[in-house]
Design a protein around this motif. Structure first.
Motif, PDB file in Angstrom:
ATOM      1  N   VAL A  86      26.740  47.595  41.546  1.00 24.58           N
ATOM      2  CA  VAL A  86      27.560  46.502  41.053  1.00 24.58           C
ATOM      3  C   VAL A  86      27.269  45.211  41.815  1.00 24.58           C
ATOM      4  O   VAL A  86      26.997  44.173  41.221  1.00 24.58           O
ATOM      5  CB  VAL A  86      29.066  46.830  41.176  1.00 24.58           C
ATOM      6  N   ALA A  87      27.337  45.288  43.143  1.00 24.45           N
ATOM      7  CA  ALA A  87      27.165  44.077  43.956  1.00 24.45           C
ATOM      8  C   ALA A  87      26.758  44.471  45.368  1.00 24.45           C
ATOM      9  O   ALA A  87      27.082  45.561  45.837  1.00 24.45           O
ATOM     10  CB  ALA A  87      28.454  43.265  43.999  1.00 24.45           C
ATOM     11  N   LEU A 117      24.325  40.521  42.485  1.00 18.46           N
ATOM     12  CA  LEU A 117      25.235  41.037  41.464  1.00 18.46           C
ATOM     13  C   LEU A 117      24.429  41.629  40.318  1.00 18.46           C
ATOM     14  O   LEU A 117      23.390  41.090  39.942  1.00 18.46           O
ATOM     15  CB  LEU A 117      26.131  39.928  40.928  1.00 18.46           C
ATOM     16  N   SER A 118      24.938  42.707  39.753  1.00 17.76           N
ATOM     17  CA  SER A 118      24.290  43.251  38.571  1.00 17.76           C
ATOM     18  C   SER A 118      24.518  42.317  37.388  1.00 17.76           C
ATOM     19  O   SER A 118      25.484  41.555  37.357  1.00 17.76           O
ATOM     20  CB  SER A 118      24.834  44.642  38.259  1.00 17.76           C
ATOM     21  N   ASP A 119      23.631  42.385  36.425  1.00 16.78           N
ATOM     22  CA  ASP A 119      23.750  41.497  35.266  1.00 16.78           C
ATOM     23  C   ASP A 119      25.066  41.721  34.524  1.00 16.78           C
ATOM     24  O   ASP A 119      25.610  40.781  33.946  1.00 16.78           O
ATOM     25  CB  ASP A 119      22.577  41.734  34.321  1.00 16.78           C
ATOM     26  N   SER A 120      25.565  42.936  34.549  1.00 17.28           N
ATOM     27  CA  SER A 120      26.772  43.244  33.784  1.00 17.28           C
ATOM     28  C   SER A 120      28.029  42.598  34.357  1.00 17.28           C
ATOM     29  O   SER A 120      29.044  42.506  33.664  1.00 17.28           O
ATOM     30  CB  SER A 120      26.964  44.764  33.710  1.00 17.28           C
ATOM     31  N   VAL A 121      27.973  42.145  35.615  1.00 19.12           N
ATOM     32  CA  VAL A 121      29.177  41.562  36.223  1.00 19.12           C
ATOM     33  C   VAL A 121      28.978  40.107  36.652  1.00 19.12           C
ATOM     34  O   VAL A 121      29.934  39.468  37.113  1.00 19.12           O
ATOM     35  CB  VAL A 121      29.667  42.394  37.428  1.00 19.12           C
ATOM     36  N   LYS A 122      27.773  39.595  36.510  1.00 21.69           N
ATOM     37  CA  LYS A 122      27.536  38.194  36.885  1.00 21.69           C
ATOM     38  C   LYS A 122      28.448  37.269  36.099  1.00 21.69           C
ATOM     39  O   LYS A 122      28.647  37.441  34.907  1.00 21.69           O
ATOM     40  CB  LYS A 122      26.068  37.826  36.625  1.00 21.69           C
ATOM     41  N   ASN A 178      38.217  38.595  34.712  1.00 20.79           N
ATOM     42  CA  ASN A 178      37.879  38.797  33.303  1.00 20.79           C
ATOM     43  C   ASN A 178      37.449  40.249  33.050  1.00 20.79           C
ATOM     44  O   ASN A 178      36.404  40.505  32.434  1.00 20.79           O
ATOM     45  CB  ASN A 178      36.779  37.825  32.880  1.00 20.79           C
ATOM     46  N   LEU A 179      38.246  41.159  33.529  1.00 17.79           N
ATOM     47  CA  LEU A 179      37.910  42.580  33.421  1.00 17.79           C
ATOM     48  C   LEU A 179      37.849  43.021  31.973  1.00 17.79           C
ATOM     49  O   LEU A 179      38.585  42.522  31.099  1.00 17.79           O
ATOM     50  CB  LEU A 179      38.939  43.408  34.187  1.00 17.79           C
ATOM     51  N   ARG A 180      36.964  43.969  31.736  1.00 20.56           N
ATOM     52  CA  ARG A 180      36.754  44.528  30.391  1.00 20.56           C
ATOM     53  C   ARG A 180      36.968  46.037  30.452  1.00 20.56           C
ATOM     54  O   ARG A 180      36.830  46.658  31.511  1.00 20.56           O
ATOM     55  CB  ARG A 180      35.338  44.222  29.912  1.00 20.56           C
ATOM     56  N   PRO A 181      37.267  46.649  29.338  1.00 21.53           N
ATOM     57  CA  PRO A 181      37.453  48.112  29.349  1.00 21.53           C
ATOM     58  C   PRO A 181      36.241  48.869  29.899  1.00 21.53           C
ATOM     59  O   PRO A 181      36.420  49.913  30.551  1.00 21.53           O
ATOM     60  CB  PRO A 181      37.693  48.427  27.873  1.00 21.53           C
ATOM     61  N   ASP A 182      35.048  48.346  29.690  1.00 21.47           N
ATOM     62  CA  ASP A 182      33.876  49.058  30.191  1.00 21.47           C
ATOM     63  C   ASP A 182      33.663  48.860  31.692  1.00 21.47           C
ATOM     64  O   ASP A 182      32.699  49.384  32.249  1.00 21.47           O
ATOM     65  CB  ASP A 182      32.605  48.681  29.415  1.00 21.47           C
ATOM     66  N   ASP A 183      34.575  48.146  32.359  1.00 13.82           N
ATOM     67  CA  ASP A 183      34.566  48.099  33.828  1.00 13.82           C
ATOM     68  C   ASP A 183      35.330  49.282  34.421  1.00 13.82           C
ATOM     69  O   ASP A 183      35.318  49.468  35.639  1.00 13.82           O
ATOM     70  CB  ASP A 183      35.207  46.803  34.333  1.00 13.82           C
ATOM     71  N   THR A 184      35.968  50.052  33.571  1.00 14.08           N
ATOM     72  CA  THR A 184      36.716  51.213  34.042  1.00 14.08           C
ATOM     73  C   THR A 184      35.782  52.205  34.716  1.00 14.08           C
ATOM     74  O   THR A 184      34.804  52.650  34.123  1.00 14.08           O
ATOM     75  CB  THR A 184      37.447  51.899  32.872  1.00 14.08           C
ATOM     76  N   ALA A 185      36.101  52.535  35.964  1.00 16.64           N
ATOM     77  CA  ALA A 185      35.241  53.424  36.740  1.00 16.64           C
ATOM     78  C   ALA A 185      35.880  53.670  38.102  1.00 16.64           C
ATOM     79  O   ALA A 185      36.836  52.991  38.479  1.00 16.64           O
ATOM     80  CB  ALA A 185      33.861  52.792  36.939  1.00 16.64           C
ATOM     81  N   VAL A 186      35.324  54.620  38.813  1.00 16.50           N
ATOM     82  CA  VAL A 186      35.622  54.747  40.238  1.00 16.50           C
ATOM     83  C   VAL A 186      34.637  53.863  40.983  1.00 16.50           C
ATOM     84  O   VAL A 186      33.421  53.969  40.765  1.00 16.50           O
ATOM     85  CB  VAL A 186      35.509  56.204  40.714  1.00 16.50           C
TER      86      VAL A 186
END
Length: 116
Positions: free
Chosen positions: A44-45, A55-60, A80-88
């Motif tokens: 992620v970072a 930073l990964s492209d998905s979170v930049k 600006n969290l998104r559902p696909d940020d759901t994770a441990v």
């Protein structure tokens, strides 16, 4: 060295959370990874001791990594969290290579759930 991650929880889409990772001793390079259900762990970072960040492209543009060397603590500000940020989310320290997950130290993980 022990790493203690905290700050996870539930957020709505578009919301924010800040993760913290406190180390029991000074660590030069540190990173955050995440693993969603059924998926592989991903970078992620990352941040160097001098605060050079990656930073990964998905979170930049949405996530920011920072550190307080006096407190041996690294932060991950997630906006600006998104559902696909759901994770441990896991913090890690002292990498052989920052992006690949080959780290000497790992925290216990903190769950982030993004849902309305």
């Amino acid at each position: 060295v022990q790493l203690q991650a905290s700050g996870g929880g539930v957020a709505q889409p578009g919301g924010s959370l800040r993760l913290s990772c406190a180390a029991s001793a000074q660590i030069y390079d540190m990173g955050w990874f995440r693993q969603a259900p059924g998926k592989e762990r991903e970078f992620v970072a990352g941040i160097t001791y001098s605060s050079r960040t990656f930073l990964s492209d998905s979170v930049k543009g949405r996530f920011t990594i920072s550190r307080d060397n006096a407190k041996n603590t690294v932060y991950l500000q997630m906006n600006n969290l998104r559902p696909d940020d759901t994770a441990v989310y896991y913090c890690a320290g002292d990498p052989m290579e920052m992006f690949t997950g080959d780290y000497k130290y790992w925290g216990q993980g903190t769950l982030v759930t993004v849902s309305s």
